[in-house]
Design a protein around this motif. Structure first.
Motif, PDB file in Angstrom:
ATOM      1  N   VAL A   5      50.494  36.173  36.376  1.00 28.80           N
ATOM      2  CA  VAL A   5      51.610  35.817  37.493  1.00 28.80           C
ATOM      3  C   VAL A   5      50.699  36.465  38.596  1.00 28.80           C
ATOM      4  CG1 VAL A   5      53.710  36.184  36.218  1.00 28.80           C
ATOM      5  CG2 VAL A   5      52.530  38.426  37.286  1.00 28.80           C
ATOM      6  N   ASN A   6      51.065  35.974  39.919  1.00 29.91           N
ATOM      7  CA  ASN A   6      50.735  36.462  41.056  1.00 29.91           C
ATOM      8  C   ASN A   6      49.201  36.267  41.576  1.00 29.91           C
ATOM      9  OD1 ASN A   6      51.479  37.885  43.491  1.00 29.91           O
ATOM     10  ND2 ASN A   6      50.990  40.099  42.269  1.00 29.91           N
ATOM     11  N   GLY A   7      48.585  35.113  40.936  1.00 29.88           N
ATOM     12  CA  GLY A   7      47.308  34.797  41.005  1.00 29.88           C
ATOM     13  C   GLY A   7      47.286  33.546  41.884  1.00 29.88           C
ATOM     14  N   ASN A   8      45.932  33.078  42.417  1.00 31.75           N
ATOM     15  CA  ASN A   8      45.716  32.013  43.249  1.00 31.75           C
ATOM     16  C   ASN A   8      45.194  31.010  42.363  1.00 31.75           C
ATOM     17  OD1 ASN A   8      46.772  32.847  45.918  1.00 31.75           O
ATOM     18  ND2 ASN A   8      44.758  34.126  46.111  1.00 31.75           N
ATOM     19  N   LEU A   9      45.948  30.001  41.766  1.00 31.54           N
ATOM     20  CA  LEU A   9      45.321  29.225  40.931  1.00 31.54           C
ATOM     21  C   LEU A   9      44.633  28.108  41.547  1.00 31.54           C
ATOM     22  CD1 LEU A   9      48.798  28.804  38.854  1.00 31.54           C
ATOM     23  CD2 LEU A   9      47.158  30.739  38.744  1.00 31.54           C
ATOM     24  N   TYR A  10      43.289  27.997  40.707  1.00 33.48           N
ATOM     25  CA  TYR A  10      42.436  26.575  41.018  1.00 33.48           C
ATOM     26  C   TYR A  10      42.511  25.991  39.714  1.00 33.48           C
ATOM     27  CZ  TYR A  10      40.910  29.291  45.055  1.00 33.48           C
ATOM     28  OH  TYR A  10      40.775  30.184  46.213  1.00 33.48           O
ATOM     29  N   THR A  11      43.179  24.814  39.898  1.00 30.32           N
ATOM     30  CA  THR A  11      43.476  24.031  38.870  1.00 30.32           C
ATOM     31  C   THR A  11      42.289  23.262  38.262  1.00 30.32           C
ATOM     32  OG1 THR A  11      44.283  21.991  39.699  1.00 30.32           O
ATOM     33  CG2 THR A  11      45.980  23.884  39.082  1.00 30.32           C
ATOM     34  N   PRO A  12      41.192  22.816  38.507  1.00 29.42           N
ATOM     35  CA  PRO A  12      40.664  23.252  39.961  1.00 29.42           C
ATOM     36  C   PRO A  12      41.076  22.166  41.016  1.00 29.42           C
ATOM     37  CG  PRO A  12      39.013  22.238  38.841  1.00 29.42           C
ATOM     38  CD  PRO A  12      39.980  22.137  38.006  1.00 29.42           C
ATOM     39  N   ILE A  46      50.410  39.655  32.746  1.00 27.74           N
ATOM     40  CA  ILE A  46      48.987  39.852  33.205  1.00 27.74           C
ATOM     41  C   ILE A  46      49.231  39.418  34.955  1.00 27.74           C
ATOM     42  CG2 ILE A  46      46.567  39.404  33.433  1.00 27.74           C
ATOM     43  CD1 ILE A  46      46.778  38.163  30.711  1.00 27.74           C
ATOM     44  N   ASP A  47      49.040  40.637  35.616  1.00 28.28           N
ATOM     45  CA  ASP A  47      49.200  40.616  37.093  1.00 28.28           C
ATOM     46  C   ASP A  47      47.740  40.574  37.851  1.00 28.28           C
ATOM     47  OD1 ASP A  47      49.725  40.804  39.688  1.00 28.28           O
ATOM     48  OD2 ASP A  47      50.806  42.650  39.587  1.00 28.28           O
ATOM     49  N   ALA A  48      47.702  39.282  38.283  1.00 26.80           N
ATOM     50  CA  ALA A  48      46.467  38.628  38.941  1.00 26.80           C
ATOM     51  C   ALA A  48      46.277  39.568  39.999  1.00 26.80           C
ATOM     52  CB  ALA A  48      46.159  37.171  38.949  1.00 26.80           C
ATOM     53  N   GLU A  49      47.198  40.181  40.815  1.00 25.49           N
ATOM     54  CA  GLU A  49      47.217  40.727  42.082  1.00 25.49           C
ATOM     55  C   GLU A  49      46.560  39.811  43.059  1.00 25.49           C
ATOM     56  OE1 GLU A  49      44.912  44.269  40.709  1.00 25.49           O
ATOM     57  OE2 GLU A  49      47.000  45.327  39.812  1.00 25.49           O
ATOM     58  N   GLY A  50      46.785  38.715  43.085  1.00 24.20           N
ATOM     59  CA  GLY A  50      46.232  37.945  44.330  1.00 24.20           C
ATOM     60  C   GLY A  50      44.714  37.377  44.184  1.00 24.20           C
ATOM     61  N   MET A  51      44.309  37.735  42.650  1.00 22.67           N
ATOM     62  CA  MET A  51      42.710  37.272  42.667  1.00 22.67           C
ATOM     63  C   MET A  51      42.902  35.559  42.197  1.00 22.67           C
ATOM     64  SD  MET A  51      40.837  40.088  40.197  1.00 22.67           S
ATOM     65  CE  MET A  51      42.312  40.834  39.058  1.00 22.67           C
ATOM     66  N   ALA A  52      41.793  35.095  42.081  1.00 19.58           N
ATOM     67  CA  ALA A  52      41.419  33.737  41.971  1.00 19.58           C
ATOM     68  C   ALA A  52      41.754  33.634  40.229  1.00 19.58           C
ATOM     69  CB  ALA A  52      40.240  33.202  42.247  1.00 19.58           C
ATOM     70  N   VAL A  53      42.592  32.520  39.958  1.00 15.61           N
ATOM     71  CA  VAL A  53      42.644  32.299  38.437  1.00 15.61           C
ATOM     72  C   VAL A  53      42.132  30.961  38.043  1.00 15.61           C
ATOM     73  CG1 VAL A  53      44.303  31.993  36.592  1.00 15.61           C
ATOM     74  CG2 VAL A  53      44.930  33.665  38.373  1.00 15.61           C
ATOM     75  N   VAL A  54      41.195  30.623  37.569  1.00 14.61           N
ATOM     76  CA  VAL A  54      40.566  29.495  37.461  1.00 14.61           C
ATOM     77  C   VAL A  54      40.008  29.201  36.001  1.00 14.61           C
ATOM     78  CG1 VAL A  54      39.055  30.259  39.420  1.00 14.61           C
ATOM     79  CG2 VAL A  54      37.970  30.600  37.250  1.00 14.61           C
TER      80      VAL A  54
END
Ligand SMILES: [Zn+2]
Length: 382
Positions: A5-12, A46-54
């Motif tokens: 959760v809480n991540g910036n998702l690049y699908t891409p 898993i808290d992504a804390e605003g990180m990029a999720v790729v």
């Protein structure tokens, strides 16, 4: 079940701010905005804390890392260590050794691939050599080269118990051209590399099924305006997916940009071509029975010839952003989705039904957490 959760998702292909990824067993089951997706109470969050999720990086050209050679039993250690660099899938790549040594190495690689440890997924072998042109040897030893024949390839494939998925060869040498339909018929990708072929010869090879080029620009006939050579042909033919080493050493950033503009990110596969010496400190080492020197982020023979790369694929993605100026969502495409499509895998995208191969990148685009098929295989200390 897991939820990021809480991540910036690049699908891409899309960027979703503060999104959620749902994972069940080995697969992604949901991707969307926090409002659109409900996280089940039993999910491990898993808290992504605003990180990029790729999507996890996919490397089609990797010889090893940190002192471990993918060409042999040490492939097991390569599998364990790759997730620290965001790599979740790769082809274990060989180089040219005397024939008996190569056959023994292929057997050892097949043993590891059949019973792999936890880590990155080795989805096959990339055979780079011995079917190369002595005129474009790179770091390889021409004494051990041979022309590609179907019989010879089959002997290697048998030793590898069918794991060879991609073969790099010089189509202009001997009867190699005639083997291309046999390779493609057997589901093996035909890649040009270490080749002095003319444009016309590459055109013929493309007609027969050539679809890939190894480390574009390196160890191939360059572009001349009256003889476009291998480089011109790789740029010209859409059928060819071009590997690009983005370590910042092998290819000038302007030339990387030219290739990406001409082919588009959709027809380029980012590769590391990492040596077994990748990631090791400066010093003198041995590889392929020769001394190799690591200095200033490069691996070289005594005469200065580049001996594969010192950087892994995560550095390549950072270089496409920092040196070439691509936005992250564009830089990810050749490192994830395109490589997956080349191999015909349901990987390389954050989308339902795809393998849960996922990397969290910090603000400097360095891997912080890596999942392979839903399992956490790397996490930084903090
Ligand atoms: Zn090479």
């Amino acid at each position: 079940m897991k939820a990021i959760v809480n991540g910036n998702l690049y699908t891409p292909d899309q960027v979703l701010a503060r999104g959620t990824v749902l994972i069940e067993d080995e697969w992604i089951t949901g991707v969307g905005s926090a409002d659109a997706l409900t996280v089940p109470p039993e999910a491990e969050v898993i808290d992504a804390e605003g990180m990029a999720v790729v999507p996890g990086f996919i490397d089609l050209h990797l010889h090893g890392l940190r002192g471990h050679d993918a060409m042999g039993p040490d492939l097991a250690q390569v599998i364990r260590e790759l997730p620290a660099f965001g790599v979740t899938t790769f082809l274990a790549t060989t180089l040219t050794l005397p024939r008996e040594e190569t056959l023994a190495a292929l057997q050892a690689m097949a043993d590891v691939l059949d019973w792999p440890p936890s880590g990155a997924q080795g989805v096959g072998i990339h055979l780079e050599g011995p079917f190369l042109s002595p005129t474009r040897q790179g770091m390889a030893t021409p004494d051990w080269f041979e022309p590609l024949t179907w019989d010879s390839f089959q002997a290697f494939q048998q030793a590898a118990r069918g794991h060879i998925r991609l073969v790099t060869f010089a189509p202009e040498v001997g009867e190699a051209m005639a083997c291309i339909p046999h390779l493609t018929g057997a589901g093996v990708l035909a890649a040009i590399g270490h080749s002095s072929a003319t444009f016309e010869q590459v055109a013929q090879a493309v007609q027969l099924g050539l679809c890939h080029a190894s480390h574009t620009f390196n160890a191939m006939r360059p572009l001349h305006h009256r003889e476009p050579g291998v480089v011109g042909a790789v740029m010209y033919f859409d059928q060819i997916v071009a590997q690009l080493i983005a370590d910042g050493v092998h290819i000038h950033p302007a030339v990387m940009a030219i290739l990406l503009r001409v082919k588009g990110v959709e027809r380029v596969a980012l590769v590391s071509d990492a040596a077994p010496l990748a990631g090791l400190p400066d010093g003198e080492y041995e590889w392929e029975h020769k001394p190799v020197f690591v200095r200033d982020g490069a691996c070289r023979l005594a005469d200065g010839t580049l001996a594969s790369a010192h950087a892994l694929l995560d550095a390549g993605v950072r270089n496409l952003v920092e040196l070439v100026g691509l936005p992250l969502e564009q830089a990810l495409v050749p490192a994830t989705r395109i490589a997956a499509e080349v191999l015909g895998l349901r990987k390389g995208r954050l989308a339902p039904g795809y393998d849960a191969d996922i990397v969290l990148l910090d603000g400097d685009l360095r891997p912080v957490l890596t999942l392979v098929r839903g399992e956490t295989v790397f996490e930084t200390e903090e």
